[in-house]
Write a protein that holds these residues in place. Structure first.
Motif, PDB file in Angstrom:
ATOM      1  N   UNK A  14      24.231  37.986  -3.427  1.00  0.00           N
ATOM      2  CA  UNK A  14      23.147  37.321  -2.701  1.00  0.00           C
ATOM      3  C   UNK A  14      22.318  36.372  -3.564  1.00  0.00           C
ATOM      4  N   UNK A  15      22.905  35.910  -4.666  1.00  0.00           N
ATOM      5  CA  UNK A  15      22.310  34.866  -5.507  1.00  0.00           C
ATOM      6  C   UNK A  15      20.958  35.261  -6.087  1.00  0.00           C
ATOM      7  N   UNK A  16      20.773  36.551  -6.318  1.00  0.00           N
ATOM      8  CA  UNK A  16      19.522  37.010  -6.923  1.00  0.00           C
ATOM      9  C   UNK A  16      19.367  36.467  -8.342  1.00  0.00           C
ATOM     10  N   UNK A  17      20.484  36.143  -8.988  1.00  0.00           N
ATOM     11  CA  UNK A  17      20.431  35.697 -10.383  1.00  0.00           C
ATOM     12  C   UNK A  17      20.034  34.230 -10.527  1.00  0.00           C
ATOM     13  N   UNK A  18      19.726  33.555  -9.452  1.00  0.00           N
ATOM     14  CA  UNK A  18      19.270  32.170  -9.565  1.00  0.00           C
ATOM     15  C   UNK A  18      17.899  32.075 -10.213  1.00  0.00           C
ATOM     16  N   UNK A  19      17.155  33.153 -10.210  1.00  0.00           N
ATOM     17  CA  UNK A  19      15.773  33.129 -10.712  1.00  0.00           C
ATOM     18  C   UNK A  19      15.500  34.448 -11.415  1.00  0.00           C
ATOM     19  N   UNK A  20      15.288  34.394 -12.735  1.00  0.00           N
ATOM     20  CA  UNK A  20      15.045  35.609 -13.497  1.00  0.00           C
ATOM     21  C   UNK A  20      13.806  36.354 -13.034  1.00  0.00           C
ATOM     22  N   UNK A  21      12.743  35.617 -12.670  1.00  0.00           N
ATOM     23  CA  UNK A  21      11.526  36.275 -12.216  1.00  0.00           C
ATOM     24  C   UNK A  21      11.762  36.972 -10.869  1.00  0.00           C
ATOM     25  N   UNK A  22      12.547  36.351  -9.992  1.00  0.00           N
ATOM     26  CA  UNK A  22      12.866  36.991  -8.715  1.00  0.00           C
ATOM     27  C   UNK A  22      13.676  38.269  -8.944  1.00  0.00           C
ATOM     28  N   UNK A  23      14.571  38.230  -9.906  1.00  0.00           N
ATOM     29  CA  UNK A  23      15.356  39.415 -10.260  1.00  0.00           C
ATOM     30  C   UNK A  23      14.419  40.526 -10.740  1.00  0.00           C
ATOM     31  N   UNK A  24      13.500  40.150 -11.617  1.00  0.00           N
ATOM     32  CA  UNK A  24      12.566  41.148 -12.134  1.00  0.00           C
ATOM     33  C   UNK A  24      11.718  41.737 -10.999  1.00  0.00           C
ATOM     34  N   UNK A  25      11.205  40.898 -10.136  1.00  0.00           N
ATOM     35  CA  UNK A  25      10.353  41.388  -9.049  1.00  0.00           C
ATOM     36  C   UNK A  25      11.111  42.320  -8.118  1.00  0.00           C
TER      37      UNK A  25
END
Length: 757
Positions: free
Chosen positions: A230-241
């Motif tokens: 689901x493309x969570x890895x496009x944004x490191x901060x989104x991954x962390x959250x």
């Protein structure tokens, strides 16, 4: 109390090596890489070992070895290939386990079933071998016993878990959907688990019929799914959250394929490095850990029963690896997988014959056949010597022929198990490379079976495959695929010696008469001794030595070398006793082995071109006259264009160009199309080679010499950037990071190659 986070990566590639030569030959779909192991290493495994953390200005602030901070398992067959072909990444993986062991008392690395076999579908003996060989491989590489083991596709049943526990494995990892009932330890009030709704923040014990227990962790399914698909890895901060919002008391664990980071999602390793950095800093009161550490600190207080057999990737248990259950990668919704059953049936026919022959013949060769087979993992991983192994497990006073047969039986078992790698059934079509590879390993096992006095069963094997219908009408069925795509891969003495001669020819090192030369593949070494050259052909003798076997008797050969534009006519003819004669032509080689010869020839030619460019570079700048008014090309400009790479090398090396020379040469190289048709790769290869040479020289030189070397390296990079706005500096950045940049020249060079200084 800090919240605990464990991110696990499953690093695996199926065995791809040719079973005769032990080398992975070119795989077209992996181009421009040689094969899929190389491609995914460059896209995922290596970037994870050197993950960049970038500042707001786009400079490298830090390089992280992610393996130091994540839990991981790496397949033995992948690590064996990596050790030979990608030693720098391989070293970083091993170092990471040692660093994490020192930090937490337990290493990040877990073992993995040797061939990624679906163990619930394996016999009791094969379960034992897959686990024992995995443990041996792990000991050899990581220098310790594995505490946990990853099961292929998380496929589990009680006999599999029983074998893990009997061999000292303390824990494994499963999908929450595999849990069926839970209860407190010491209590038999079992509560049903529906739809994976189980507390995944704690480990559980599984009680086994033997009285042993094995611990199991369940990963977070939704987040693992989001990372993988689901493309969570496009944004490191989104991954962390995402992780932060899911974390509570206890352990949060996320599991994905390691290829997710980089291969599936470009720069995914950077998102992971960012997330790991947040946890390392203690942000939101979260701390990293690994499974063994958490288990030691938090022994299970609850127990679980599982659906069996079950797996993470098949809703029907383990039917995906034996029937048309409907589980595929979704690429072709109208296709069926009825071929899965006949493929497994054919392999099972082969394996029964191999096992019966091993049991019968092994009694005359081994002190204990079962013990010798289990210990063979030490040979596969180079954890012991051939001599020590034979002393320990072979019957005393075996003849050379008997010792050869003993080694062949062991190799036959390894090849037969390689045929069962799970990927052969995972996808939706029998003509894919994975089922073809499985059939190829089976062919090699059947060949050894026959050579050691066992039955010839190829016809029966092919007859069963005939029931496996391809979804592609042009491919026919499993039998036609076996006959047209697998049988041509079989090697003979003639085909092996021909490939050895062609390798020598491609590398421009054909020996003169009475001068020996050697060609080596992982599984076989060929020694060539020409004795005569006449009439455009070469003749002599050859000796072949297979892995762990004594030398074969010499073979007499006559070779017709390639002629210009007619390489298909190149052939080898073998002569033997009793009027034996065998001829093999270049055109008879399968496509991937012809490609291997072609690629080696191109590689050698390119190395020679680079050497020539290096030699010509000394004069190139001096010979390039500045242009006068109205001039728009060099006289006889086509000759300059042909030698543009030499001019580019000179331009990068030459420190004393005037501004006018620099401007005109750079414009000329850009306008003449140097960066098209391989020019970019030529410049990049030369630049990488030169910078690494400077760095190694600086690392081993005195302070003054080191400063001079790095000053020169920085100036070369500055000039290179005028030709290539974004040169590939990855390898140089990695090596400089390892040795550090504390001196003024080193800092100048570090800044030139994009570090924040």
């Amino acid at each position: 109390m800090p919240r605990q986070l464990c991110i696990h990566g499953h690093f695996y590639q199926p065995p791809r090596e040719d079973p005769w030569m032990g080398e992975i030959f070119p795989e077209d779909s992996a181009a421009p890489s040689l094969n899929w192991n190389q491609r995914i290493t460059r896209e995922s495994y290596a970037p994870l070992a050197w993950a960049r953390r970038i500042d707001s200005e786009g400079c490298i602030a830090d390089i992280m070895n992610c393996y130091e901070w994540i839990s991981f398992n790496a397949g033995p067959t992948l690590l064996a290939w990596m050790e030979r072909n990608e030693p720098t990444t391989y070293r970083r993986i091993l170092e990471a386990d040692g660093i994490s062991s020192a930090r937490w008392g337990h290493g990040n690395a877990m073992a993995q079933a040797y061939h990624h076999t679906i163990l619930p579908l394996a016999s009791a003996q094969d379960k034992k071998l897959e686990i024992a060989w995995a443990r041996a491989d792990f000991r050899t590489r990581f220098g310790r016993e594995p505490e946990g083991m990853w099961l292929a596709e998380c496929a589990a049943d009680i006999p599999t878990l029983e074998e893990l526990a009997s061999q000292g494995i303390r824990f494994t990892i499963l999908s929450p959907h595999q849990a069926s009932f839970v209860a407190d330890k010491g209590d038999d009030d079992w509560q049903a688990v529906h739809g994976g709704a189980i507390d995944i923040s704690i480990p559980y014990d599984i009680e086994l019929p033997s009285g042993k227990t094995i611990a199991v962790f369940f990963y977070n399914g939704p987040i693992s799914q989001a990372v993988a698909f689901e493309r969570l890895l496009q944004d490191g901060e989104a991954f962390w959250q995402k992780l932060n919002h899911a974390a509570g008391t206890g352990l949060l664990t996320v599991c994905t394929d390691g290829e997710t980071y980089g291969h599936h999602f470009t720069f995914g390793e950077m998102a992971l490095a960012y997330t790991l950095g947040q946890a390392i800093s203690g942000r939101d009161n979260t701390r990293l850990t690994n499974y063994a550490t958490y288990l030691a600190q938090n022994p299970p207080t609850r127990k679980v029963r599982i659906h069996e057999p079950s797996s993470w990737s098949c809703a029907h248990g383990v039917e995906r690896w034996k029937s048309n259950c409907g589980c595929t990668d979704g690429g072709h919704p109208t296709w069926n997988q009825e071929w899965r059953g006949p493929l497994r049936e054919a392999l099972d026919l082969m394996k029964r014959a191999v096992d019966m022959h091993t049991e019968k013949t092994g009694k005359t060769l081994f002190k204990n056949t079962e013990t010798a087979l289990a210990a063979y993992g030490d040979i596969l991983s180079n954890g012991t010597t051939r001599e020590a192994f034979s002393d320990a497990y072979f019957l005393p006073a075996l003849s050379a022929a008997e010792q050869r047969k003993a080694w062949q039986l062991l190799a036959m078992q390894e090849q037969s198990l390689a045929a069962y790698a799970s990927c052969a059934w995972f996808f939706d079509e029998i003509s894919r490379i994975e089922p073809i590879n499985g059939m190829t390993y089976a062919l090699r096992a059947m060949e050894i079976l026959k050579a050691t006095g066992g039955p010839e069963i190829e016809k029966e094997f092919a007859a069963v495959l005939e029931k496996a219908q391809s979804n592609k009408p042009e491919e026919g069925n499993g039998r036609t695929i076996f006959e047209q795509q697998v049988l041509p891969r079989r090697e003979t003495k003639a085909s092996i010696i021909l490939q050895a001669m062609l390798r020598l020819w491609a590398e421009k090192r054909l020996p003169c008469p009475n001068i020996k030369n050697t060609v080596q593949w992982p599984n076989i070494t060929v020694t060539i001794l020409p004795t005569d050259a006449a009439g455009g052909s070469l003749s002599g003798e050859a000796r072949m030595r297979w892995f762990n076997e004594p030398d074969s008797p010499p073979v007499l050969w006559e070779w017709t070398p390639p002629k210009a534009g007619a390489i298909n006519e190149s052939c080898i003819t073998l002569q033997g006793t009793d009027n034996f004669s065998q001829t093999f032509r270049y055109a008879d080689l399968p496509r991937n082995k012809r490609q291997a010869i072609a690629m080696r020839a191109m590689e050698v030619a390119n190395i020679q071109r680079l050497d020539a460019y290096e030699e010509d570079a000394a004069n190139a700048v001096a010979l390039f006259e500045p242009w006068v008014e109205a001039q728009h090309d060099q006289p006889l400009g086509h000759n300059w264009k042909a030698n543009a790479p030499a001019l580019a090398v000179a331009y990068m090396k030459h420190p004393n160009l005037t501004d006018n020379q620099r401007r005109q040469i750079a414009k000329y190289l850009t306008d003449c199309g140097l960066l098209i048709c391989g020019g970019r790769e030529i410049i990049t290869n030369w630049l990488t080679m030169r910078l690494l040479r400077f760095i190694e020289s600086a690392a081993s030189s005195g302070t003054k010499d080191a400063e001079q070397q790095l000053e020169r390296a920085a100036s070369i990079v500055e000039r290179a950037r005028t030709l290539l706005p974004h040169p590939d500096l990855w390898a140089a950045q990695n090596r400089l990071w390892e040795i550090g940049f504390r001196t003024p020249a080193a800092r100048k060079f570090a800044k030139a190659i994009s570090f924040r200084v």
